[in-house]
Every structure is written in structure tokens, then in C-alpha cells.
Write an enzyme that holds these catalytic residues in place. Structure first.
Site, PDB file in Angstrom:
ATOM      1  N   GLU A   1     -73.079  35.331 -76.733  1.00 47.37           N
ATOM      2  CA  GLU A   1     -74.551  35.343 -76.815  1.00 47.37           C
ATOM      3  C   GLU A   1     -75.202  35.914 -75.557  1.00 47.37           C
ATOM      4  O   GLU A   1     -76.263  35.471 -75.132  1.00 47.37           O
ATOM      5  CB  GLU A   1     -75.087  33.919 -77.055  1.00 47.37           C
ATOM      6  N   GLY A   2     -74.569  36.927 -74.973  1.00 50.36           N
ATOM      7  CA  GLY A   2     -75.030  37.483 -73.704  1.00 50.36           C
ATOM      8  C   GLY A   2     -74.370  36.724 -72.570  1.00 50.36           C
ATOM      9  O   GLY A   2     -74.395  35.491 -72.544  1.00 50.36           O
TER      10      GLY A   2
END
Length: 592
Positions: free
Chosen positions: A393-394
Site C-alpha cells: 500500500e505504498g
């Protein structure tokens, strides 16, 4: 400060009422029931099938997904109109926390719900929702998400996959997507490609589409029970109705959904940390060395207390965000906007919870000693499975830059009055009392307020020094982010603890107090050291001296012996494994 102003960094300004913050203790009977159902499913259905999942038996994974759907666990965020159960965000958090007990299945279900169901719910047309959502919510079809490529991970808009318009209004997709969770058995992919090589767009692509070819499973460090593989698109033709959202607006789908994913990852990793702390405490109570349980040794008490305190801070922040997201009963059509408003807090949770989990799992292995390094105990597998959470998610580095950048932009646009607050601080710093309060409640409020003010001071000074070039000063942005993360964690911790201390039975109240004092003390020490590095990068001369002097007053803690707090909290971990801070979630009957 009202509930509606608790997002986007607005909590940095002024005081928040304790009554405006949702806490784990505020869960109702419906929350407890859904939590018990999810926990029972993981413990009775998923964990016993771990060997089959790690052997890549995707038929078992599909069976579990169907049963998960039958229980309503895949539809907690989905309205009843589309086959879901339409529960609140707190319920969704509780389901994700329970799934966090089995990282591989949490990854499978999380990608399905957060990266396929949610994009359809927020951006799909009525026809797309009617066609796909009932099957996805029931677990009859499995979803996946194709964003990353060899040359575009964090730089998602640098994707090279193309979507060439066809005469009939459809598109031909070409390219390769990497790291696709559920790729080995997914039925529907949300894929991102550029129309005419330029307009970044999301597409719904069924697995049965000619030209869609899943690749071989990746050999991963952990998460062996979840599928991860590349997806090859070679002349894959889809109709015009495959566009999800609008042509050229794929970034809205990708980035808004990632806010949701970061929030839910915070819930899953918090659940994993709670399980690991429980196991560490039980092991420490039964493992004997030198004629006594290792839980009796001060070095182990130090570890257990730090694990519990960090978990307490992460859990407090998690439920605070969940309550803020639920405020006002936002209809599902507007949920994407609500999550966009909470982008700062979603990134804070993602970083805070994933790094808390990594710390807890590392100490869990240390407490297990040699047994933690072998596969006879779960500790080794937990550790491997968790490492990817700081990349999912980053990356945490990207999330630090994102949340600091969001604070800068919101301040520059006047959406949050951070600039005015920063300008007013120098005079306020000179009037601060030299001696901090000693009473526990007053001290906790002092540290929470000081961390927020110190964050505003650093942010304001950085914006004034670098102005439009601040985006190039990544070290400074990371320091701002670290200050903001600690400020939010401590503020959430204090708001929760002060209410519980006045309401709970003495031994439970003592655990909340001890955890809050540890969290606040350690955060103040970190912030003092961080500001000594960061302020010389944004100030100089008299302004630097005033800021450093003011920071010392903002963050000053009286010298205190932490051992009583830590010993008491460690004893609570051993006496009440899994329920250090109150009642354990009650197991209910499985529904369906």
C-alpha cells in the site's frame, strides 16, 4: 474542536474533547458479535488449513473465501442492495483485526475486499455493481488488483500498460502487471492502463478474457499461503463497459482506494500485533530458566511492557480514525470523498501499525529465544509474513512523504490553519512554564499538546524556509511526518486513557495509565532528539535558539522511574493475555 474537524491534520490545532473520540471500549454488542464471528472463523476454519494454503492449494483458499462470504465478512462495507451487510467502519475494523491473526488469508481477503470490491462500490456504474458485487460479496468470485509494473511501483502513474481504443468502442490491453495478490485464482482484475499511451484509466478485466495470462507464483520471503504472481496482457480485448470510473481518471480510483487499503492494513497489522503479544506473554509465563518463569525477569518485563504500550497507541489511533470515518453516517456513494479527506490519518495508521507489528514480532522471537527461530513455533512465520507490510500500500517512506505533503498542501490552501498557528507559536513559547506538571493526567495532556505544537512549529518553519521547493527536501518531510505520527498516536492514547481511567475497574485503569505514560514519555524523548536534527535544517540564529528552547519546554518531562509502570503493565500482560486493557472479545455463534 468538533468531531468533524478531526481529519486532514486539523487535530494538530487545539484540544479535542474526550467524548468526540471513539475508543475500543465504545464497541457495542453488534460490534462484539461481528468480532467474535470473525475470530472464530479464523481460528476454527483458516488456521487449521494453514498447511494446505502454504502448499498453494488454491481450491482451499476459494472454499475459505466462500465461507467467509456466507458469514457476511466480505460484505461488511457493502450495502444490502448489493448483497452486503452494510455495517459501520468500526465493524469493518474488527473483521480486519481478526483476519490479521492469519497474515496470508488476511492478504487474500484484504486484496479482494479493499482493492476490488471497494473500487466497484465507489466508482462502478449501476450495471457494473449489479453484475459483479453480489458474487464478490458472496465469495463466489475472487477479485484482484493490477497496478504495479516493473518500472512503476510507488510511481503508479508511470505505468506502461496500454489501452488502445477499438472501432466498436472497446479497448485492447497490452502490458505486464507485477505482484498481483490473488493472481493465481482470481476471477476479476481491476487493471490500470493508459488509453492511447497517455490517459491513465482503470478497467474491469475478467480472467476468462482471451489474452489474459497469469504468470508463475513468486517465491516470497513470507505470505506463502497467499497467491502473488504477474499478470500478462497480450491483445486482451474488453468492451467500453469495462472502464471503471472515467477515462483518464484512473488516478482517482487508484489513490482513493489506497487510502482505504492503508487504513485497513492498519487494522490487520494491529490484530496481528495483539495476537503476537498474547503468545509472547503466555510463553514468558511458562518458559522457565534459573528456576523461575522468564516473565519474572526485568529484561522480559521491559520487552512485554514496550510491546503492550506500542500496541495500545496503535489501537487507540486506529479506532479514533474509524470513529471519525463513521461520523455523520456517510452514504456509500460519498465514502471515497471521506477516505480522501482522511488521507493523512490513513498514512499515519499504515506506518504506525506496520512498524508496531514489526517491533512486536521481533521482540516475540527474542522472548521465544531459539524456539522463535524454528518453525515449530508460530513466531518465525509471523516475522516473515509481516515484513512486506512496510512495502504494501505504498512503502512507509512514500507514506511519510505523502502525509507530510498533504499537511503542507492543506496548510497552503488554508484548509487547516496551520500557518497561523505556527506564526503565533514563538510568543507562546516564551510564556510556557519551565516546570512540567507532575500529576499523571495533567502530564499526559501536557505531552500531547506539546507534541502537536512542536509538529506545527517544525511544519511552519519548513514551509517558510523552503516554500514551493519544500517537496525537494525529503529529509525534512520525513521528520515532519515522524513528528505528526507520534503526535497523533500520543493524542489518541491520552484521549482514550483519561476517559478509561475515570471509568474502569482499578486494575484495568492502571494498565491504561501505565501504557499512556510509557507512550507519552518515549514519544517526548524521540521528539526532543528529532527536533535537534530537524530544526537546524529550517531555522538559524536567534530563531533557532528560541525554537530549541521552546521545544524543550513543550516536551519537557519530569524525571521519573519507569520501572513501576513497566512492571505493572508486564504483569497485566501475563495475567490477562489477550485482554491487557479490558475484556476480551467474546466468541459468539458462527452465522450462516
Amino acid at each position: 474542536m468538533t468531531m468533524t474537524s478531526q481529519f486532514g491534520g486539523a487535530w494538530l490545532l487545539g484540544e479535542t474533547s474526550q467524548d468526540d473520540v471513539f475508543r475500543p471500549e465504545d464497541r457495542n454488542d453488534e460490534h462484539r458479535m461481528i468480532a467474535a464471528t470473525a475470530q472464530a472463523f479464523i481460528e476454527q476454519e483458516v488456521i487449521p488449513r494453514n498447511d494446505a494454503l502454504e502448499a498453494k492449494n488454491w481450491a482451499v483458499a476459494r472454499q475459505l473465501m466462500r465461507h467467509c462470504g456466507e458469514l457476511g465478512l466480505l460484505g461488511v462495507d457493502v450495502p444490502e442492495d448489493f448483497g452486503g451487510v452494510g455495517l459501520d467502519t468500526v465493524s469493518s475494523v474488527l473483521v480486519s483485526e481478526a483476519m490479521g491473526r492469519h497474515a496470508s488469508f488476511a492478504t487474500t481477503a484484504g486484496a479482494h475486499m479493499g482493492l476490488c470490491v471497494v473500487p466497484l462500490l465507489w466508482f462502478g456504474t449501476p450495471a457494473q455493481r449489479s453484475r459483479y458485487l453480489p458474487g464478490l460479496v458472496a465469495g463466489e468470485i475472487v477479485g484482484a488488483y493490477g497496478l504495479s509494473e516493473a518500472g512503476s511501483g510507488s510511481d503508479a502513474l508511470g505505468a506502461r500498460a496500454t489501452a488502445t481504443p477499438l472501432p466498436d468502442g472497446g479497448y485492447e490491453l497490452n502490458g505486464e502487471k507485477l505482484w498481483i495478490t490473488n493472481c493465481g485464482f482470481a476471477d476479476l482484475f481491476v487493471v490500470f492502463a493508459k488509453v492511447n499511451g497517455d490517459h491513465f484509466t482503470a478497467f474491469l478485466v475478467p480472467r476468462t478474457t482471451p489474452g489474459v495470462t497469469p504468470g508463475r507464483e513468486e517465491h516470497k520471503m513470507g505470505l506463502h499461503g497467499s497467491s502473488t504472481a504477474p499478470l500478462l496482457l497480450q491483445g486482451a480485448r474488453v468492451g467500453a463497459d469495462a472502464v471503471l470510473g472515467e477515462v483518464g481518471k484512473g488516478h482517482k480510483v487508484a489513490f482513493t482506494v489506497l487510502n482505504y487499503g492503508r487504513f485497513k492494513l492498519g487494522a490487520m497489522t494491529t490484530g496481528g500485533a495483539r495476537q503476537a503479544l498474547k503468545e509472547a506473554a503466555k510463553y514468558a509465563a511458562t518458559r522457565r530458566q534459573f528456576g523461575q518463569p522468564i516473565a519474572d525477569f526485568g529484561a522480559i518485563k521491559l520487552k512485554l511492557s514496550e510491546m503492550a504500550a506500542r500496541l495500545y497507541a496503535g489501537e487507540s489511533a486506529l479506532f479514533r480514525v474509524a470513529g471519525s470515518l463513521d461520523h455523520g453516517g456517510t452514504p456509500h456513494e460519498a465514502r471515497s470523498r471521506v477516505f480522501e479527506q482522511h488521507a493523512v490519518e490513513a498514512s499515519i495508521l499504515k506506518v504506525l501499525a506496520s512498524e508496531t507489528l514489526q517491533y512486536v514480532l521481533d521482540e516475540n522471537i527474542q522472548i521465544h529465544g531459539g524456539n522463535g527461530f524454528v518453525r515449530d513455533y508460530p513466531a518465525e512465520g509471523y516475522y516473515r509474513d509481516a515484513r512486506v507490510n512496510r512495502i504494501f500500500e505504498g512503502t512507509n517512506e512514500i507514506n511519510r512523504l505523502l502525509l507530510a505533503g498533504q499537511l503542507v498542501r492543506r496548510a497552503a490552501r488554508g484548509e487547516v490553519a496551520l500557518i497561523a498557528a505556527a506564526r503565533a507559536l514563538p510568543e507562546q513559547l516564551l510564556t510556557l512554564p519551565i516546570t512540567p506538571p507532575e500529576e499523571a493526567g495533567a502530564l499526559l495532556r501536557h505531552v500531547a499538546s506539546g507534541l502537536k505544537q512542536a509538529t506545527v512549529m517544525l511544519l511552519g518553519a519548513a514551509m517558510q524556509r523552503y516554500q514551493e521547493q519544500i517537496a525537494d527536501e525529503q529529509e525534512v518531510l520525513v521528520w515532519i511526518a515522524d513528528m505528526a505520527i507520534d503526535a497523533y498516536a500520543v493524542d489518541s492514547t491520552v484521549l482514550r486513557a483519561l476517559r478509561v481511567i475515570g471509568e474502569a475497574e482499578p486494575e484495568v485503569a492502571a494498565s491504561h495509565r501505565d501504557a499512556a505514560l510509557i507512550v507519552a514519555s518515549e514519544a517526548a524523548l524521540r521528539a526532543d532528539a528529532l527536533l535537534r536534527r530537524a530544526l537546524p535544517a529550517v531555522l538559524e540564529g536567534d530563531m533557532l535558539r528560541i525554537a530549541l528552547s521552546g521545544a524543550r519546554r513543550l516536551l519537557k518531562m519530569p524525571a521519573a522511574d519507569q520501572r513501576p509502570w513497566r512492571r505493572s503493565l508486564a504483569a497485566a500482560c501475563v495475567a490477562r493475555p489477550g485482554a491487557v486493557f479490558g475484556e476480551p472479545a467474546r466468541h459468539g455463534m458462527l452465522a450462516g
